[in-house]
Design a protein around this motif. Structure first.
Motif, PDB file in Angstrom:
ATOM      1  N   ALA A 178      32.170 216.397  97.257  1.00 38.44           N
ATOM      2  CA  ALA A 178      32.740 215.156  97.298  1.00 38.44           C
ATOM      3  C   ALA A 178      32.101 214.011  97.359  1.00 38.44           C
ATOM      4  O   ALA A 178      32.434 212.897  96.530  1.00 38.44           O
ATOM      5  N   ARG A 179      30.924 213.739  98.303  1.00 45.15           N
ATOM      6  CA  ARG A 179      30.329 212.547  98.274  1.00 45.15           C
ATOM      7  C   ARG A 179      29.484 212.340  97.098  1.00 45.15           C
ATOM      8  O   ARG A 179      29.300 211.199  96.818  1.00 45.15           O
ATOM      9  N   SER A 180      29.123 213.416  96.419  1.00 48.03           N
ATOM     10  CA  SER A 180      28.389 213.002  94.773  1.00 48.03           C
ATOM     11  C   SER A 180      29.469 212.458  93.992  1.00 48.03           C
ATOM     12  O   SER A 180      29.135 211.498  93.302  1.00 48.03           O
ATOM     13  N   LEU A 181      30.608 213.164  93.657  1.00 44.30           N
ATOM     14  CA  LEU A 181      31.629 212.274  92.807  1.00 44.30           C
ATOM     15  C   LEU A 181      31.949 211.046  93.386  1.00 44.30           C
ATOM     16  O   LEU A 181      32.050 210.188  92.636  1.00 44.30           O
ATOM     17  N   GLN A 182      32.196 210.848  94.813  1.00 47.14           N
ATOM     18  CA  GLN A 182      32.419 209.522  95.029  1.00 47.14           C
ATOM     19  C   GLN A 182      31.429 208.423  94.585  1.00 47.14           C
ATOM     20  O   GLN A 182      31.757 207.332  94.159  1.00 47.14           O
ATOM     21  N   ALA A 183      30.120 208.796  94.806  1.00 49.85           N
ATOM     22  CA  ALA A 183      29.007 207.869  94.534  1.00 49.85           C
ATOM     23  C   ALA A 183      28.953 207.940  92.984  1.00 49.85           C
ATOM     24  O   ALA A 183      28.789 206.577  92.584  1.00 49.85           O
ATOM     25  N   ALA A 184      29.109 208.945  92.224  1.00 54.08           N
ATOM     26  CA  ALA A 184      28.981 208.742  90.817  1.00 54.08           C
ATOM     27  C   ALA A 184      30.130 207.682  90.243  1.00 54.08           C
ATOM     28  O   ALA A 184      29.882 207.239  89.319  1.00 54.08           O
ATOM     29  N   THR A 185      31.357 207.853  90.820  1.00 55.34           N
ATOM     30  CA  THR A 185      32.404 207.099  90.502  1.00 55.34           C
ATOM     31  C   THR A 185      32.217 205.580  90.919  1.00 55.34           C
ATOM     32  O   THR A 185      32.578 204.759  89.781  1.00 55.34           O
ATOM     33  N   ILE A 186      31.570 205.284  91.817  1.00 52.86           N
ATOM     34  CA  ILE A 186      31.338 203.741  92.146  1.00 52.86           C
ATOM     35  C   ILE A 186      30.333 203.418  91.432  1.00 52.86           C
ATOM     36  O   ILE A 186      30.471 202.071  90.850  1.00 52.86           O
ATOM     37  N   LEU A 187      29.275 204.108  90.894  1.00 50.15           N
ATOM     38  CA  LEU A 187      28.285 203.695  90.046  1.00 50.15           C
ATOM     39  C   LEU A 187      28.895 203.394  88.641  1.00 50.15           C
ATOM     40  O   LEU A 187      28.417 202.488  87.780  1.00 50.15           O
ATOM     41  N   GLY A 188      29.778 204.303  88.195  1.00 50.25           N
ATOM     42  CA  GLY A 188      30.575 204.076  87.199  1.00 50.25           C
ATOM     43  C   GLY A 188      31.324 202.675  86.975  1.00 50.25           C
ATOM     44  O   GLY A 188      31.238 202.300  85.816  1.00 50.25           O
ATOM     45  N   PHE A 189      32.086 202.194  88.071  1.00 55.06           N
ATOM     46  CA  PHE A 189      32.417 201.099  88.110  1.00 55.06           C
ATOM     47  C   PHE A 189      31.472 199.989  87.966  1.00 55.06           C
ATOM     48  O   PHE A 189      31.872 199.192  86.994  1.00 55.06           O
ATOM     49  N   VAL A 190      30.442 199.880  88.625  1.00 58.01           N
ATOM     50  CA  VAL A 190      29.605 199.257  88.365  1.00 58.01           C
ATOM     51  C   VAL A 190      28.943 199.220  86.759  1.00 58.01           C
ATOM     52  O   VAL A 190      28.587 198.118  86.246  1.00 58.01           O
ATOM     53  N   GLY A 191      28.715 200.323  86.432  1.00 64.04           N
ATOM     54  CA  GLY A 191      28.336 200.280  84.832  1.00 64.04           C
ATOM     55  C   GLY A 191      29.290 199.678  83.995  1.00 64.04           C
ATOM     56  O   GLY A 191      29.056 198.891  83.083  1.00 64.04           O
TER      57      GLY A 191
END
Length: 323
Positions: A178-191
């Motif tokens: 769960a936390r890995s998906l949360q971190a990846a999607t937040i970084l996706g917004f930044v990208g």
């Protein structure tokens, strides 16, 4: 004739994998092929270049599919559409299995680099730039812009691109699903924000396609973030002893989190042997709230431990539950 399914044309089937082409691909192909006309002296080379994109993307998606199968997952469909391709893969809910299924696609592009690069450099050394300018230009664009360009873009650590999903799989080893998906999607917004910045600052990036890609990224990141939040809530729930998912080996939560498809009532499937207590409907399988896969309730019970309301649930192989 090819079958039309949900806006897609069924092209062929290879090793049990059905390949579909979305109808919008033809619309974009007309535009893209027309935009390439000034690049070649013959219209046919523009068509050939666009077909090369089709082939390379298809090989990339087959890489995902076969890698998923090699780790025990399911992969039986590939869809090609204007933004690339989608391999419908369902690998086991383990970070290593997910990582290999994701990395195999870009590895296909890596494997093609020496082949396409060798052909291009051989053509350059043979003087084809003057002797066969169209073929030379074709090899250049297929090598640099299609294979290498798609590889670099796809490996950006932006969810849901392969690079972003590979990053998520690596984080999974350390912080969980769960936390890995949360971190990846937040970084996706930044990208995505970074891509918007490039559109504003770099004139050559001013294109409708860039904005379409940004919109695609934002939509997937939003959906992924909501899913991550649900997973985090599920992880915090108290768990029922004596049972675990046969697929991901997590214990089921205690509570009325399953819903009857007949009467729409919520109930705890493990407290009533996979039968709705309100209407009596029995279910053949039970869905794991953590990995989303379904298995017979008997397969969840650990030997000599699966007891619900004082009744032992017989281990797998002894009985099945159905309607």
């Amino acid at each position: 004739m090819p079958a039309l399914r949900q806006g897609a044309i069924h092209l062929f089937r290879v090793a049990g994998i059905d390949v579909f082409l979305h109808w919008s691909w033809f619309v974009i192909a007309v535009y893209e092929i027309g935009a390439r006309q000034g690049r070649y002296s013959n219209y046919a080379w523009s068509v050939l270049e666009y077909l090369a994109i089709f082939v390379i993307v298809l090989l990339h998606e087959f890489g995902h599919a076969f890698a998923c199968r090699s780790v025990g997952g399911t992969a039986n469909r590939i869809m090609l559409w204007p933004l690339g391709g989608v391999a419908y893969v369902d690998p086991p809910q383990r970070p290593g299995a997910q990582l290999w299924s994701l990395a195999a696609g870009p590895l296909v592009n890596v494997a093609l680099l020496p082949i396409l690069g060798g052909a291009y450099f051989a053509a350059s050394a043979s003087g084809w730039e003057q002797l066969h300018p169209d073929l030379y230009q074709f090899l250049f664009f297929v090598f640099i812009y299609i294979d290498l360009g798609l590889l670099i873009f796809n490996m950006l650590p932006i969810y849901p691109l392969d690079g972003g999903q590979i990053l998520r799989s690596l984080l999974w080893f350390f912080v969980g699903k769960a936390r890995s998906l949360q971190a990846a999607t937040i970084l996706g917004f930044v990208g995505a924000a970074g891509l918007v910045g490039l559109v504003v600052l770099v004139p050559s990036m001013h294109s409708t396609w860039t904005l379409v890609v940004v919109g695609f990224i934002v939509m997937n990141c939003w959906g992924g973030l909501q899913h991550a939040r649900r997973l985090i809530k599920i992880e915090k729930l108290p768990r029922r002893e004596g049972f675990e998912c046969p697929q991901c080996h997590t214990k089921p939560p205690i509570g009325s989190f399953w819903r009857c498809s007949s009467c729409n009532s919520a109930f705890d499937t493990f407290a009533c042997q996979a039968a709705c207590p309100f209407c009596g409907t029995a279910f053949n399988t039970t869905v794991c709230l953590d990995c989303g896969r379904s298995s017979p309730i008997a397969a969840w019970a650990k030997p000599n431990q699966g007891v619900i309301n004082g009744v032992e649930v017989i281990p797998p192989g002894s009985t099945t539950y159905g309607r």
